[in-house]
Design a protein around this motif. Structure first.
Motif, short mmCIF file in Angstrom:
data_model
loop_
_atom_site.label_atom_id
_atom_site.label_comp_id
_atom_site.label_asym_id
_atom_site.label_seq_id
_atom_site.Cartn_x
_atom_site.Cartn_y
_atom_site.Cartn_z
N LYS A 33 27.61 20.58 61.10
CA LYS A 33 27.00 20.49 59.85
C LYS A 33 28.07 20.19 58.97
O LYS A 33 29.08 20.98 58.70
N ILE A 34 27.64 18.87 58.21
CA ILE A 34 28.55 18.64 57.11
C ILE A 34 27.98 18.39 55.78
O ILE A 34 26.95 17.58 55.56
N ALA A 35 28.50 18.69 54.74
CA ALA A 35 27.97 18.65 53.48
C ALA A 35 29.14 17.56 52.79
O ALA A 35 30.32 17.91 52.43
N LEU A 36 28.60 16.36 52.61
CA LEU A 36 29.32 15.24 52.05
C LEU A 36 29.20 15.10 50.55
O LEU A 36 28.07 15.01 49.93
N VAL A 37 30.50 15.35 49.75
CA VAL A 37 30.38 15.38 48.27
C VAL A 37 30.90 14.18 47.57
O VAL A 37 32.23 13.88 48.08
N ASP A 38 30.50 13.45 46.76
CA ASP A 38 31.26 12.38 45.90
C ASP A 38 30.30 12.08 44.86
O ASP A 38 28.96 12.25 44.74
N VAL A 39 30.87 11.28 43.91
CA VAL A 39 29.86 10.95 42.67
C VAL A 39 29.50 9.46 42.95
O VAL A 39 28.25 9.08 42.45
N ASN A 40 29.69 9.09 44.35
CA ASN A 40 29.44 7.57 44.52
C ASN A 40 28.36 7.93 45.81
O ASN A 40 28.55 7.99 46.88
N ASP A 41 26.91 7.83 45.37
CA ASP A 41 25.91 7.81 46.22
C ASP A 41 25.92 6.86 47.27
O ASP A 41 25.61 7.23 48.72
N ALA A 42 26.01 5.65 46.89
CA ALA A 42 26.11 4.43 48.01
C ALA A 42 27.14 4.72 49.00
O ALA A 42 27.05 4.45 50.10
N GLU A 60 24.51 17.47 61.62
CA GLU A 60 23.43 17.62 60.55
C GLU A 60 24.38 17.05 59.26
O GLU A 60 25.50 17.65 58.77
N VAL A 61 23.86 16.34 58.51
CA VAL A 61 24.67 15.64 57.35
C VAL A 61 23.75 15.67 56.10
O VAL A 61 22.70 15.71 56.05
N LEU A 62 24.26 16.30 55.09
CA LEU A 62 23.70 16.76 53.68
C LEU A 62 24.50 16.07 52.86
O LEU A 62 25.92 16.30 52.73
N ILE A 63 23.97 15.09 52.20
CA ILE A 63 24.52 14.40 50.99
C ILE A 63 24.35 15.28 49.60
O ILE A 63 23.38 15.73 49.11
N ILE A 64 25.71 15.30 48.83
CA ILE A 64 25.54 15.91 47.58
C ILE A 64 26.14 15.19 46.67
O ILE A 64 27.38 14.88 46.86
N VAL A 65 25.45 14.59 45.60
CA VAL A 65 26.20 13.93 44.49
C VAL A 65 26.62 14.71 43.48
O VAL A 65 25.84 15.52 43.04
N ALA A 66 28.04 14.61 43.46
CA ALA A 66 28.35 15.72 42.31
C ALA A 66 29.76 15.35 41.73
O ALA A 66 30.54 14.44 42.50
N ASP A 70 33.40 18.86 36.81
CA ASP A 70 32.41 19.31 36.14
C ASP A 70 32.05 20.79 36.79
O ASP A 70 31.65 20.66 37.97
N GLU A 71 32.30 21.79 36.00
CA GLU A 71 32.15 23.16 36.72
C GLU A 71 30.68 23.46 37.11
O GLU A 71 30.76 23.97 38.30
N THR A 72 29.72 23.16 36.49
CA THR A 72 28.51 23.48 36.89
C THR A 72 27.93 22.53 38.00
O THR A 72 27.47 22.82 39.10
N SER A 73 28.59 21.30 38.17
CA SER A 73 28.34 20.26 39.17
C SER A 73 28.96 20.82 40.63
O SER A 73 28.30 20.78 41.72
N VAL A 74 30.18 21.32 40.36
CA VAL A 74 30.86 21.96 41.52
C VAL A 74 30.11 23.15 42.23
O VAL A 74 30.00 23.29 43.50
N ALA A 95 38.64 14.75 46.98
CA ALA A 95 38.48 13.72 45.79
C ALA A 95 39.71 13.66 45.03
O ALA A 95 40.33 14.59 44.66
N GLY A 96 39.79 12.52 44.58
CA GLY A 96 41.05 12.20 43.63
C GLY A 96 40.98 10.61 43.02
O GLY A 96 40.41 9.97 43.73
N ILE A 97 41.85 10.44 42.16
CA ILE A 97 41.97 9.17 41.25
C ILE A 97 43.28 8.73 41.38
O ILE A 97 44.14 9.77 41.09
N PRO A 98 43.80 7.58 41.14
CA PRO A 98 45.10 7.18 41.19
C PRO A 98 45.65 7.35 39.64
O PRO A 98 46.86 7.59 39.49
#
Length: 268
Positions: A33-42, A60-66, A70-74, A95-98
């Motif tokens: 079971k994997i929860a995939l989390v990202d801001v990018n739904d696509a 089983e894959v669960l997609i979570i856009v977050a 953001d504290e609430t989103s996490v 998750a990270g950005i350069p």
């Protein structure tokens, strides 16, 4: 391929790059079971498709856009994963950005804060929520004489262990990754007694379309790759496999560690 992982996992940054490669590797190595989390739904949809190609009905894959900054989103993302899976055995904070590649004198406060908010504060927010859940979970045996309430792997960098070259200045990014290592080590020591392990992976330069273009153009990035003894960029899958090792019982006596995956760059 032998299955070395069991249970459920949550992974941030799952929509691209190392996060995407690691999501597929999680399924390949046995996670059910994997929860995939990202801001990018696509991007999450693409990752799901890649998992399905290899593991049509096994995972089983669960997609979570977050948004990890953001504290609430996490908090909502972790709650959603637990509601669906019951527990979190493995948490991968990828998750990270350069951020900007320029001298500090040219970096705006907004640019600096954005990198810190995503890479460091966001990672801490995720780890805090993951720890809160893992502390509530019953410890399970992962090998003879070894129990685990959960495993966390954080995305640091070789530049979380050292400074960058003078011709590739990136103070926001380097600061954030040093922070990731500090948080990793602090919490690893604090929660080891609770049968929770926390480690970090420290990649070098990774093969992406942007990085390959920068190297092909010569200049600073070409000079950097010339410093890598293996003489090439890493494939995201190579870093993913190192993360799988840290998440698995094979690393059961490792916590607070920094696993370097850089083709020899830091040893050069």
């Amino acid at each position: 391929m032998s299955q070395i992982l069991t249970g459920s996992a949550i992974i941030t940054g799952a929509g691209s790059g190392i996060g995407q490669a690691t999501s597929v590797a999680l399924a390949r190595h046995g996670i059910q079971k994997i929860a995939l989390v990202d801001v990018n739904d696509a991007g999450l949809q693409t990752t799901t498709d890649l998992i399905r190609e290899e593991h049509t009905d096994k995972t089983e894959v669960l997609i979570i856009v977050a948004d990890v900054s953001d504290e609430t989103s996490v908090a909502q993302a972790v709650r959603t994963a637990v509601k669906n899976f019951g527990r979190i055995d493995i948490a991968l904070n990828i998750a990270g950005i350069p951020g900007p590649l320029k001298p500090s004198t040219d970096v705006s406060l907004e640019e600096f804060r954005k990198v810190i908010d995503v890479n460091m504060t966001g990672m801490w927010l995720c780890q805090r929520e993951e720890l809160r859940q893992m502390l509530l979970q019953e410890a399970v045996q992962v090998r003879p004489g070894v129990k685990s309430r959960g495993v966390i792997v954080n995305m640091a960098s070789i530049f979380g262990l050292s400074g960058a070259a003078p011709y590739t200045p990136a103070a926001p990014y380097n600061t954030s990754k040093h922070g990731v290592m500090a948080i990793t080590r602090n919490d690893a020591n604090t929660y080891a007694k609770d049968d929770i392990r926390i480690n970090a992976v420290c990649p070098g330069y990774i093969k992406t379309a942007t990085m390959e273009a920068a190297v092909s153009q010569g200049g600073a990035m070409r000079r950097e790759i010339e410093k890598v003894p293996m003489g090439r960029l890493a494939n995201p899958e190579e870093v993913a496999e190192a993360i799988i090792f840290l998440a698995s019982p094979m690393s059961s006596f490792m916590t607070g560690a920094a696993l370097v995956v850089d083709g020899g760059y830091t040893a050069n």
